[in-house]
Design an enzyme around this catalytic site. Structure first.
Site, PDB file in Angstrom:
ATOM      1  N   SER A  44       0.841  -1.208   0.000  1.00 39.58           N
ATOM      2  CA  SER A  44       0.000   0.000   0.000  1.00 39.58           C
ATOM      3  C   SER A  44       0.865   1.243   0.000  1.00 39.58           C
ATOM      4  O   SER A  44       1.775   1.373   0.819  1.00 39.58           O
ATOM      5  CB  SER A  44      -0.918   0.099   1.224  1.00 39.58           C
ATOM      6  OG  SER A  44      -1.164  -1.123   1.788  1.00 39.58           O
ATOM      7  N   HIS A  76      -4.777  -3.021  -3.298  1.00 36.46           N
ATOM      8  CA  HIS A  76      -3.742  -3.958  -3.731  1.00 36.46           C
ATOM      9  C   HIS A  76      -4.059  -4.344  -5.174  1.00 36.46           C
ATOM     10  O   HIS A  76      -5.052  -5.014  -5.421  1.00 36.46           O
ATOM     11  CB  HIS A  76      -3.734  -5.213  -2.860  1.00 36.46           C
ATOM     12  CG  HIS A  76      -3.306  -4.950  -1.451  1.00 36.46           C
ATOM     13  ND1 HIS A  76      -2.128  -5.408  -0.932  1.00 36.46           N
ATOM     14  CD2 HIS A  76      -3.899  -4.258  -0.467  1.00 36.46           C
ATOM     15  CE1 HIS A  76      -2.007  -5.006   0.321  1.00 36.46           C
ATOM     16  NE2 HIS A  76      -3.074  -4.309   0.634  1.00 36.46           N
ATOM     17  N   ARG A  97      -0.289  -9.337  -3.776  1.00 34.77           N
ATOM     18  CA  ARG A  97       0.280  -9.970  -2.586  1.00 34.77           C
ATOM     19  C   ARG A  97      -0.798 -10.826  -1.944  1.00 34.77           C
ATOM     20  O   ARG A  97      -1.937 -10.387  -1.818  1.00 34.77           O
ATOM     21  CB  ARG A  97       0.723  -8.869  -1.643  1.00 34.77           C
ATOM     22  CG  ARG A  97       1.469  -9.336  -0.435  1.00 34.77           C
ATOM     23  CD  ARG A  97       1.981  -8.165   0.384  1.00 34.77           C
ATOM     24  NE  ARG A  97       3.429  -8.146   0.483  1.00 34.77           N
ATOM     25  CZ  ARG A  97       4.154  -7.040   0.619  1.00 34.77           C
ATOM     26  NH1 ARG A  97       3.568  -5.871   0.633  1.00 34.77           N
ATOM     27  NH2 ARG A  97       5.456  -7.113   0.735  1.00 34.77           N
ATOM     28  N   THR A  98      -0.434 -12.028  -1.548  1.00 37.41           N
ATOM     29  CA  THR A  98      -1.338 -12.842  -0.735  1.00 37.41           C
ATOM     30  C   THR A  98      -0.857 -12.723   0.703  1.00 37.41           C
ATOM     31  O   THR A  98       0.310 -12.971   0.990  1.00 37.41           O
ATOM     32  CB  THR A  98      -1.311 -14.318  -1.192  1.00 37.41           C
ATOM     33  OG1 THR A  98      -1.757 -14.369  -2.557  1.00 37.41           O
ATOM     34  CG2 THR A  98      -2.230 -15.180  -0.344  1.00 37.41           C
ATOM     35  N   HIS A  99      -1.748 -12.296   1.573  1.00 29.36           N
ATOM     36  CA  HIS A  99      -1.362 -12.113   2.971  1.00 29.36           C
ATOM     37  C   HIS A  99      -1.602 -13.384   3.773  1.00 29.36           C
ATOM     38  O   HIS A  99      -2.510 -14.161   3.482  1.00 29.36           O
ATOM     39  CB  HIS A  99      -2.158 -10.959   3.592  1.00 29.36           C
ATOM     40  CG  HIS A  99      -1.733  -9.615   3.079  1.00 29.36           C
ATOM     41  ND1 HIS A  99      -2.262  -9.061   1.941  1.00 29.36           N
ATOM     42  CD2 HIS A  99      -0.819  -8.725   3.552  1.00 29.36           C
ATOM     43  CE1 HIS A  99      -1.696  -7.878   1.732  1.00 29.36           C
ATOM     44  NE2 HIS A  99      -0.820  -7.648   2.696  1.00 29.36           N
ATOM     45  N   GLU A 198      -3.015  -4.281  15.750  1.00 29.24           N
ATOM     46  CA  GLU A 198      -2.548  -4.704  17.068  1.00 29.24           C
ATOM     47  C   GLU A 198      -3.292  -3.937  18.165  1.00 29.24           C
ATOM     48  O   GLU A 198      -3.767  -2.827  17.961  1.00 29.24           O
ATOM     49  CB  GLU A 198      -1.039  -4.417  17.215  1.00 29.24           C
ATOM     50  CG  GLU A 198      -0.176  -5.093  16.175  1.00 29.24           C
ATOM     51  CD  GLU A 198      -0.295  -4.482  14.792  1.00 29.24           C
ATOM     52  OE1 GLU A 198      -0.560  -3.273  14.669  1.00 29.24           O
ATOM     53  OE2 GLU A 198      -0.150  -5.237  13.804  1.00 29.24           O
ATOM     54  N   SER A 217       2.828  -8.360   6.629  1.00 29.69           N
ATOM     55  CA  SER A 217       3.381  -9.033   5.440  1.00 29.69           C
ATOM     56  C   SER A 217       4.894  -9.129   5.612  1.00 29.69           C
ATOM     57  O   SER A 217       5.397  -9.042   6.719  1.00 29.69           O
ATOM     58  CB  SER A 217       3.032  -8.228   4.180  1.00 29.69           C
ATOM     59  OG  SER A 217       3.669  -6.967   4.211  1.00 29.69           O
ATOM     60  N   ASN A 240       0.702   5.131   9.505  1.00 29.72           N
ATOM     61  CA  ASN A 240       0.083   5.581  10.759  1.00 29.72           C
ATOM     62  C   ASN A 240       1.034   5.238  11.893  1.00 29.72           C
ATOM     63  O   ASN A 240       1.899   4.375  11.738  1.00 29.72           O
ATOM     64  CB  ASN A 240      -1.253   4.826  10.975  1.00 29.72           C
ATOM     65  CG  ASN A 240      -1.034   3.317  10.980  1.00 29.72           C
ATOM     66  OD1 ASN A 240      -0.942   2.688   9.919  1.00 29.72           O
ATOM     67  ND2 ASN A 240      -0.929   2.729  12.158  1.00 29.72           N
TER      68      ASN A 240
HETATM   69  N1  HPA Z   1      -0.403  -2.419  12.031  1.00 25.95           N
HETATM   70  C1  HPA Z   1      -0.330  -3.457  11.186  1.00 25.95           C
HETATM   71  N2  HPA Z   1      -0.385  -3.329   9.875  1.00 25.95           N
HETATM   72  C2  HPA Z   1      -0.509  -2.088   9.379  1.00 25.95           C
HETATM   73  C3  HPA Z   1      -0.605  -0.967  10.202  1.00 25.95           C
HETATM   74  C4  HPA Z   1      -0.548  -1.141  11.607  1.00 25.95           C
HETATM   75  O1  HPA Z   1      -0.601  -0.187  12.409  1.00 25.95           O
HETATM   76  N3  HPA Z   1      -0.739   0.109   9.381  1.00 25.95           N
HETATM   77  C5  HPA Z   1      -0.721  -0.367   8.105  1.00 25.95           C
HETATM   78  N4  HPA Z   1      -0.585  -1.692   8.099  1.00 25.95           N
END
Ligand code: HPA
Length: 277
Positions: A44, A76, A97-99, A198, A217, A240
């Site tokens: 992203s 994606h 991408r496959t997560h 999280e 990833s 972020n």
């Molecule tokens: N945590 C996990 N994956 C993410 C985050 C995050 O804060 N921001 C973008 N992908």
């Protein structure tokens, strides 16, 4: 040949490296490019890089290639592109991408990396959008991955395959990236399973155990790239600050928006790094 029904990687008896070799043959046939030198997975925020790296020779929908599946997520792009740089290098741009959180198994997660290796690529650039644990970082900032902590409890390696992961994220390539942009900071990437973000307590744990970036990833892909003998460059766009570090709730829209805003700058940076490889 591309699958019409199930994914061949889901057959327990399948050899994932044979399927990657088939995928590489599909790519050679569909792009007309026999060998690629460099592969880059665009996470992203990094999507525009494809246009800046060089001239697009061919764009193919990922599901036309053996073992690839449709993208699960908006933001994606599900394509593979063959791009030729000004210096004449062939770059395979992976926008599919496959997560791990999709629950299709690790073989599918790392198939694009194994395919990249099978096309001949000796350099694997892995990019992502991720949360920042360091308070000094700001959304929109790209950072280099210096190492990782794999919190998925999974591995792409099967059986007793013992592989050294020292200098997994090549210090040579990190130095090269810093020679293009000396302001690039770096940190340890923690791969969580997701797809939930999280909790603040998990982010504190990541910090205490030595993590600086949290994401969903890259770590598993990097292990597969090392197994395949590729040199790896990892870069995260901090979309972020991680949960609890920023006081406002996280949202996927916020992550996409930060990606959109940063895209021109980080894509240009990535293109310059690739030019210097
Ligand atoms: N945590 C996990 N994956 C993410 C985050 C995050 O804060 N921001 C973008 N992908």
């Amino acid at each position: 040949m591309p699958q019409t029904h199930g994914n061949p990687l889901d057959e327990p008896a399948a050899d994932p490296f044979e399927i990657a070799a088939e995928a590489a043959a599909d790519i050679a046939r569909l792009t007309g490019v026999d060998r690629h030198d460099i592969a880059v997975t665009l996470g992203s925020g990094w999507g525009r890089a494809a246009e800046l790296i060089g001239e697009t020779v061919a764009t193919i929908p990922a599901p036309d290639v053996t073992g690839f599946s449709k993208p699960a997520l908006e933001g994606h792009v599900g394509t593979l592109r063959s791009v030729r740089t000004a210096a004449g290098k062939h770059v395979l741009v992976i926008g599919a991408r496959t997560h791990f959180y999709e629950n299709h198994g690790v073989r599918r997660v790392v198939h694009s990396v194994r395919t990249a290796a099978a096309t001949g690529a000796s350099t694997m650039i892995l990019t992502n959008g991720a949360g920042g644990v360091r308070e000094t970082w700001t959304p929109g900032q790209p950072v280099l991955i210096s190492d990782h902590i794999n919190l998925t409890a999974a591995s792409p390696l099967e059986g007793a395959t013992f592989i050294d992961l020292t200098d997994l994220y090549s210090s040579r390539l990190r130095d090269l990236a810093r020679s293009i942009d000396p302001s690039l900071d770096e940190g340890v990437y923690c791969q969580f399973r997701g797809p939930h973000y999280e909790t603040p307590a998990e982010v504190q744990m990541a910090k205490i155990i030595g993590g600086h970036i949290v994401g969903m990833s890259t770590a598993l892909e990097a292990i597969a790239a090392r197994q395949a003998g590729m040199e790896i460059l990892g870069m995260s766009l901090i979309t972020n600050l991680a949960a609890g570090i920023q006081t406002t709730p996280l949202s996927h829209e916020e992550v996409l928006e930060a990606g959109r805003a940063a895209e021109p700058v980080i894509s240009a940076l990535l293109a310059r790094i690739i030019e210097a490889l």
